[in-house]
Scaffold this active site. Structure first.
Site, PDB file in Angstrom:
ATOM      1  CB  CYS A   1      -9.181 -18.607  18.778  1.00 25.70           C
ATOM      2  SG  CYS A   1      -8.153 -17.365  19.579  1.00 25.70           S
TER       3      CYS A   1
ATOM      4  CB  CYS B   1      -9.877 -18.542  14.660  1.00 26.89           C
ATOM      5  SG  CYS B   1      -8.918 -17.624  13.437  1.00 26.89           S
TER       6      CYS B   1
ATOM      7  CB  CYS C   1      -2.620 -18.163  14.356  1.00 30.54           C
ATOM      8  SG  CYS C   1      -2.854 -17.020  15.746  1.00 30.54           S
TER       9      CYS C   1
ATOM     10  CB  CYS D   1      -8.076  -7.144   6.884  1.00 30.64           C
ATOM     11  SG  CYS D   1      -7.985  -8.442   8.121  1.00 30.64           S
TER      12      CYS D   1
ATOM     13  CD  GLU E   1      -6.210 -16.778   2.527  1.00 31.89           C
ATOM     14  OE1 GLU E   1      -6.404 -17.646   1.677  1.00 31.89           O
ATOM     15  OE2 GLU E   1      -6.946 -16.632   3.514  1.00 31.89           O
TER      16      GLU E   1
ATOM     17  CB  CYS F   1     -13.527 -11.803  11.208  1.00 34.00           C
ATOM     18  SG  CYS F   1     -13.071 -10.124  11.429  1.00 34.00           S
TER      19      CYS F   1
END
Ligand code: SAH
Length: 351
Positions: free
Chosen positions: A118, A121, A114, A107, A94, A339
């Site tokens: 974290c 997230c 990933c 962005c 995305e 975010c």
């Protein structure tokens, strides 16, 4: 058969020129094709109208152009646009366009999923499936630039690597993409308008400093106390704050470029005076500014945004110590574009 063909945009300009020479053609033909592939954003060899039909056919037999496809576009009530981007192997990433009166920011993602974990997230839950190629990163920027011109009547002005993935875990491809974004043969954007955001991989921060990159650096800090940071960003156990600090000092000594720390204040996690004081101390090592960002819930009860009074305490203490600090409101929350919310959920929304 198709799989055997090479992605033509994996070749440098020199390699493309050599390819044409090896075919008995002129190296200049390589330059022409290169311009089509990058500056003019050709999606197929057919588009290359100043290249002969035979040459186009020869290219078609040897190469593919693995162009991304914007599979779905969602618009938030605040104007933010989220693109679900299909890659050639059917994976999805995305990217987001964030408009403000003075600028439009893209962005972009650097990995599918990933490699980090974290806890706050949504992307981390996807795990890392693969790195994006330079052209896949570049194409995301081109797609958003086109949308910016179409919907906001102006070209894209800024880029942040804050989409899916850890850019410094896909270092070579991210740097190659930035090279094309900033090159006059690509988009010709100024590197000063590009920010690479990292969770903090010390070795790679030093390497970027050595390579004298001209873009900006942001670090997702979230805590300046090792135990706290490790509990929410477990890779901090491998790259503790002291190593990060040393790498950032090295970065500043080489680049003289101020660092931005991104920081979310969570209830019962980093909302005590001790947390504030630790951040203030950390901020004194290297010239920096702090972005206090709003938490975007990802359906996990453990993380809750601290009350405004706590954020205000952070602001007061940072400012009292001469550290620039901004409080950022989230954009695109209603379409999971803010975010940490990027997790390929667009399909669910659409049905
Ligand atoms: N891996 C890179 C870039 C992707 S994350 C990095 O860590 O910087 C982009 C930013 O979103 C980071 O600052 C990250 O800490 C933040 N973020 C992640 N999840 C979030 C959430 N749920 N709410 C608010 N910010 C979040």
């Amino acid at each position: 058969m198709k799989d055997k063909k090479k992605d033509i945009r994996a070749l440098t300009k020199e390699q493309l020129q050599q390819f044409f020479v090896s075919q008995g053609d002129k190296s200049f033909r390589g330059t022409q094709v290169y311009e089509w592939l990058w500056g003019k954003g050709a999606h197929s060899f057919e588009d290359m109208t100043n290249i002969s039909k035979d040459t186009r056919q020869m290219l078609n037999e040897n190469f593919v152009i693995n162009h991304i496809r914007v599979d779905q576009m969602q618009r938030s009530s605040d104007g933010t646009i989220k693109n679900a981007v299909k890659l050639h192997d059917d994976l999805t990433v995305e990217s987001v366009l964030i408009p403000t009166p003075s600028r439009t920011t893209a962005c972009v993602s650097s990995q599918v999923g990933c490699s980090l974990d974290c806890k706050f997230c949504a992307t981390a839950k996807l795990k890392r499936m693969r790195n994006l190629n330079p052209d896949e990163i570049y194409d995301q920027v081109v797609a958003i630039d086109n949308e910016s011109r179409l919907y906001f009547d102006k070209p894209l002005s800024n880029i942040v690597f804050m989409g899916m993935g850890e850019p410094l875990m896909n270092y070579n491809n991210v740097l190659k993409a930035i090279e094309m974004i900033t090159s006059p043969e690509g988009l010709g954007m100024s590197p000063k308008r590009i920010t690479v955001s990292t969770s903090g991989v010390p070795k790679m921060i030093k390497r970027m400093a050595d390579e004298e990159v001209k873009f900006k650096l942001a670090v997702s800090l979230h805590s300046a106390i090792d135990e706290v940071r490790t509990s929410i960003m477990p890779f901090n156990a491998t790259f503790p704050l002291n190593d990060l600090r040393e790498a950032l000092e090295y970065w500043y000594a080489k680049t003289k470029s101020r660092i931005t720390y991104e920081y979310v204040v969570w209830k019962d996690i980093n909302d005590s005076r001790r947390d504030v004081e630790a951040l203030v101390r950390f901020c004194k090592y290297v010239p920096c500014k702090v972005n206090l960002i709003e938490y975007n819930p990802i359906g996990d009860d453990h993380f809750k945004q601290a009350p405004e009074s706590t954020t205000n305490l952070y602001v007061r203490e940072l400012e009292r110590n001469g550290i620039t600090c901004t409080v950022r409101r989230s954009r695109g929350k209603d379409i999971d574009a803010a975010c940490g919310q990027l997790a390929n959920k667009s399909k669910e929304v659409a049905v």
